[in-house]
Design an enzyme around this catalytic site. Sequence first.
Site, PDB file in Angstrom:
ATOM      1  N   GLU A 278       0.670   9.038  -1.537  1.00  0.00           N
ATOM      2  CA  GLU A 278      -0.437   9.022  -2.506  1.00  0.00           C
ATOM      3  C   GLU A 278       0.076   8.715  -3.915  1.00  0.00           C
ATOM      4  OE1 GLU A 278      -3.315   8.783  -1.382  1.00  0.00           O
ATOM      5  OE2 GLU A 278      -2.919   9.483   0.648  1.00  0.00           O
TER       6      GLU A 278
ATOM      7  N   ASP B  37       3.486   3.702   2.202  1.00  0.00           N
ATOM      8  CA  ASP B  37       4.283   4.309   3.278  1.00  0.00           C
ATOM      9  C   ASP B  37       5.777   4.194   2.983  1.00  0.00           C
ATOM     10  OD1 ASP B  37       2.222   5.210   4.848  1.00  0.00           O
ATOM     11  OD2 ASP B  37       2.205   3.476   6.189  1.00  0.00           O
TER      12      ASP B  37
HETATM   13 ZN   LIG Z   1      -2.959   5.318   1.532  1.00  0.00          ZN
END
Ligand SMILES: [Zn+2]
Length: 686
Positions: free
Chosen positions: A522, A590
């Site tokens: 995030e 990621d």
């Molecule tokens: Zn995301």
Amino acid sequence: MRIRILCFSTLLFASLLGSAQTAGTSSQTSEFPKEIPSFDLSAIDKSIDPCVDFYQYSCGNWMRNNPIPPDKPSWGRFYELRDDNLYVLRDILEQAQAPGKRNAIQQKVGDFYAACMDESAIEKKGTAPLTSTMNQIAAVKTKRELTKQIGTMHRDGIPALFTFGQMPDMHDSRQTIADIDQGGLTLPDRDYYIKDDPKSVETRAKYVEHVQKMFELLGDKPERAAAEAKTVLAIETGLAKAAMDRTVRRDPHTRDHMMLAADAIALAPNFELSEYFVESGAPKFSSLNVSNPDFFKAVNQQIDSTSLDDWKIYLRWRTLDSYAPALPKAFVDEDFRFNGAFMSGQKEIEARWKRCVKSTDHSLGMALGQLYVDKTFGPEGKERTINMVHAIEAAMHQDVADLTWMSDTTKQKAYEKLNAIVNNIGYPDKWRDYSSVVVTRDEYAGNFRRASAFEVQRQRNKIAKPTDKKDWGMTPPTVNAYYRPPMNDINFPAGILQPPFYGKTMDDAVNYGAIGVVIGHELTHGFDDQGRKYDADGNLKDWWTPDDAKGFEDRANCTADEYSSFVAVKDDKGEVKLNGRLTLGENTADNGGLKLAYIALTSMIGNTPVKPIDGYTSQQRFFIAYGQIWCQNVTDQEARRLAIIDPHSPGRWRVNGAVQNSAGFQQAFGCKAGQPMVRENACRVW
Ligand SMILES: [Zn+2]
């Protein structure tokens, strides 16, 4: 009515996608949820070399032992948590619906749930919940009245033709403004209407069949219903052709068109927007953003060239489709047959109680969430998570400092943005007040409509006011997380702060590999291909030197090319590769998240060897925990649908795509150059 997904934020994974019906019947019996381990030794397939296929290694046995349940289009380790959560929520709702002494919140959510569960009342009502809207549509006499009618429908939460909403001003996020945008499609993406591959052609044929059946259930004669279905497809195809591609829309500049309300009205006069704005329930405003002006110009022509009767057929369909899950069983079953079975490969509809729990969460989620938090989430949960967030923010600071391709000037701006990120953990400071929503025990569709109308009005009321950065975009029980570029905030609802993401008794390595990577993910969204275009205050403002911007683009291109080479699905309908541009932001997040959480873990445990647990070092446990978050099985149909619309990569590539770029991973497992999990020219943005 149908459950819809959230806009203007970057999620951890696709939320509430799929056939999220909210009513109907099923014979499924309920079972008790099983406990979910944070680290699952039994999931690992030791016959696989982790340096050859790490996803298969981490998840191989899990995939074999956990086939997709018949009532789901896909199944994964975090779906288990979502499903477990439904049992917790059902307990809360069953208690809340029982007669006796209840507080105002229990009364509200309990009666909503009870009405949803009362299938005999729903059967008895038949299509009566549609009558008032259908009568209004029938009474429309001119195209001028058409937009007014759409305004009325929008206020009830029925989507049609275009969308009207609110958003923080892209150039002054402190202020919230009105926004109009493309919309009006029933199928999940414009591609379904436009593409000519065999699967798209088949989907359109099945869609027309479905629309016809739904109109027949409503009482239209088969011949008439067949003609109506063709009309719906023709109108929606026109809207699809005018719509902007979702990958292009990722660049916020493509949606940045502030204009005077008078100019928007003149841009597409057939929309009669001046009437619409009055009808919309929004406070007065003099300017607004038009996300896709070309859509309004093109559809302006279409309004002219399509007959009023055809437009009325389209509005009837949008109403019928929208209410389908709240109607009697015949409608629910047909809705499932197309949206669940055909589109997603789901074999059975979910048990009614699960749909009713989801529906309550969707409609009154901040009330249900209040009861949920009282039961499951104490202040200590908040504190532990905040400590991890701080550790990972420090890791990001370190990571930026170490970048060799970025100048000090841009780095200073990056630190400013990082320091300004607001952390929202667990649940909002202030609970939403639903006291004005009328909920009765015998009227499910009516309850849903009133709750939708309440939410639409609540959003409308934000227009022309200072932005409420404290308003949450997800309910507390939600198993997901998100970053919002205009708010510059990261948000972790209580629902995700549990195993397999967070285990109270787990070693740090495992928690950092799971929820730690989610936090890093995030945070990185603030600096992905979209996020980097917003500054510390959430404004669309370029803070990069031209050289550094180019450095970013070059590195992002590497990631886009890498993921574009991965296969999303291969079946008898052909092979579909991932769209590396659509998934760029998530893949960047990621890769960044994995790196940041690993830095944070390493700086905490240091380099002194820790005694292995279950035969794995801390470093190995970190990466396996990450891999196992994404263990999943997905039907071919669902994989195909997600490849078109989902900005997230499927589990296999979230894992293998990221570890291929990770020197830490390769070191932890002793992987050698030339092995598949060692990418020759590793991609690294952050
Ligand atoms: Zn995301």
